[in-house]
Motif scaffolding. Structure first.
Motif, short mmCIF file in Angstrom:
data_model
loop_
_atom_site.label_atom_id
_atom_site.label_comp_id
_atom_site.label_asym_id
_atom_site.label_seq_id
_atom_site.Cartn_x
_atom_site.Cartn_y
_atom_site.Cartn_z
N UNK B 15 0.84 -1.20 0.00
CA UNK B 15 0.00 0.00 0.00
C UNK B 15 0.87 1.25 0.00
N UNK B 16 0.54 2.18 -0.90
CA UNK B 16 1.31 3.40 -1.01
C UNK B 16 2.43 3.34 -2.03
N UNK B 17 2.72 2.14 -2.52
CA UNK B 17 3.79 1.97 -3.49
C UNK B 17 3.33 2.24 -4.92
N UNK B 18 4.26 2.05 -5.84
CA UNK B 18 3.96 2.26 -7.26
C UNK B 18 3.82 0.91 -7.95
N UNK B 19 2.72 0.73 -8.65
CA UNK B 19 2.51 -0.49 -9.44
C UNK B 19 2.81 -0.17 -10.89
N UNK B 20 3.58 -1.05 -11.54
CA UNK B 20 3.95 -0.82 -12.94
C UNK B 20 3.66 -2.07 -13.75
N UNK B 21 2.89 -1.90 -14.80
CA UNK B 21 2.55 -3.01 -15.70
C UNK B 21 2.97 -2.60 -17.11
N UNK B 22 3.59 -3.53 -17.82
CA UNK B 22 4.15 -3.22 -19.12
C UNK B 22 3.50 -4.01 -20.24
N UNK B 58 -2.02 11.26 -17.85
CA UNK B 58 -2.24 11.06 -16.42
C UNK B 58 -3.68 11.36 -16.08
N UNK B 59 -4.27 10.45 -15.30
CA UNK B 59 -5.61 10.68 -14.76
C UNK B 59 -5.59 10.26 -13.30
N UNK B 60 -5.54 11.24 -12.44
CA UNK B 60 -5.46 10.93 -11.01
C UNK B 60 -4.18 10.18 -10.69
N UNK B 61 -4.32 9.01 -10.07
CA UNK B 61 -3.14 8.22 -9.70
C UNK B 61 -2.65 7.32 -10.83
N UNK B 62 -3.37 7.31 -11.94
CA UNK B 62 -3.05 6.41 -13.05
C UNK B 62 -2.36 7.18 -14.18
N UNK B 63 -1.25 6.63 -14.67
CA UNK B 63 -0.50 7.25 -15.75
C UNK B 63 -0.14 6.21 -16.78
N UNK B 64 -0.34 6.54 -18.05
CA UNK B 64 0.16 5.71 -19.15
C UNK B 64 1.37 6.40 -19.74
N UNK B 65 2.44 5.61 -19.93
CA UNK B 65 3.61 6.09 -20.66
C UNK B 65 3.69 5.31 -21.96
N UNK B 66 4.04 6.01 -23.03
CA UNK B 66 4.02 5.38 -24.34
C UNK B 66 5.33 5.65 -25.08
N UNK B 67 5.93 4.60 -25.64
CA UNK B 67 7.15 4.72 -26.43
C UNK B 67 6.86 4.14 -27.81
N UNK B 68 6.54 5.00 -28.76
CA UNK B 68 6.10 4.53 -30.07
C UNK B 68 7.21 3.77 -30.81
N UNK B 69 8.42 4.27 -30.75
CA UNK B 69 9.50 3.64 -31.51
C UNK B 69 9.79 2.23 -30.98
N UNK B 70 9.66 2.05 -29.68
CA UNK B 70 9.90 0.73 -29.08
C UNK B 70 8.65 -0.13 -29.09
N UNK B 71 7.53 0.43 -29.48
CA UNK B 71 6.23 -0.27 -29.47
C UNK B 71 5.94 -0.82 -28.08
N UNK B 72 6.10 0.04 -27.09
CA UNK B 72 5.85 -0.36 -25.71
C UNK B 72 5.03 0.72 -25.02
N UNK B 73 4.19 0.29 -24.08
CA UNK B 73 3.49 1.25 -23.24
C UNK B 73 3.26 0.61 -21.88
N UNK B 74 3.12 1.47 -20.89
CA UNK B 74 3.03 0.95 -19.52
C UNK B 74 2.01 1.75 -18.72
N UNK B 75 1.49 1.08 -17.70
CA UNK B 75 0.56 1.68 -16.75
C UNK B 75 1.27 1.82 -15.41
#
Lengths: 114, 111
Positions: B15-22, B58-75
């Protein structure tokens, strides 16, 4: 919350029985989908429809069939249920909100075939 | 067949930590990348989505990062809460009017 309904929510049935899983939406969406969800979570598209009288098979082969006679209704039928059909079945519909489609899912039907 | 690879399969965060999904995808995508959240006994529901004309949303505590050249995105889920415990799916629109979903991540937030 999206207005998409599935019945029954739970179904336990014997091998060889014919079953129909119902899916209805009141949002007027043209596109509708059926997914099979593994116990381990993964979603597999088994059928989809772009409108009335349009149905296509999805990425995962399925022995089920679907029909789309009315915009709001997209039932899935298994002519002869088998234990391998035991799974969760999710129905969804989508609309194009600005840039791309948003899919709205029903609560699912959990099917167990004995 | 177009594929979307999602990792990790399961994730436990305090609780309170950062969750990262790729997620990573192959081939050409239509440029729409949504994330769906599913609670037990419910169908998935749209959580947040990004278009690749921006690299982050970014929406509230949720952020999507997107790397088009690498074809990767994360929550990223900041300040993770027990109510965030759910299964998360990324998805890609490959332009064929369907979504291809990732394999899902079961997230558990522990006190």
């Amino acid at each position: 919350e999206a207005d998409i309904y599935q019945t029954p929510r739970y179904l336990v049935i014997g091998t060889g029985k014919k079953i129909t899983l119902e899916c209805s939406q009141t949002m007027g969406h043209d596109k509708m989908y059926w997914y099979q969800q593994d116990p381990g979570m993964e979603l597999h598209l088994i059928h989809y429809s772009y409108g009335v009288n349009s149905t296509e098979k999805g990425d995962l082969s399925s022995e089920s069939t679907v029909s789309r006679i009315r915009t709001e209704h997209f039932p899935l039928t298994l002519e002869s249920a088998r234990p391998s059909h035991t799974s969760q079945y999710l129905c969804a519909s989508s609309d194009r909100t600005g840039y791309a489609d948003t899919q709205y899912f029903g609560p699912g039907t959990r099917l167990t075939v004995l | 067949q177009q594929q979307v690879k999602q990792s990790p399969q399961s994730l436990i965060v305090q609780k309170g930590g950062i969750s990262i999904i790729n997620c990573a995808y192959e081939n050409t995508a239509f440029d729409y990348f949504p994330w769906y959240q599913q609670f037990p006994g419910k169908g998935p529901a749209l959580l947040i989505a990004i278009r690749p004309d921006v690299s982050e949303k970014k929406e509230g505590r949720f952020t999507i990062s997107f790397n088009k050249s690498a074809k990767q995105f994360s929550l990223h889920i900041m300040d993770s809460q027990p109510g965030d415990s759910a299964t998360y799916f990324c998805a890609v629109d490959f332009g064929n009017e369907k979504l291809t979903f990732g394999t899902g991540t079961r997230l558990t937030i522990i006190p």
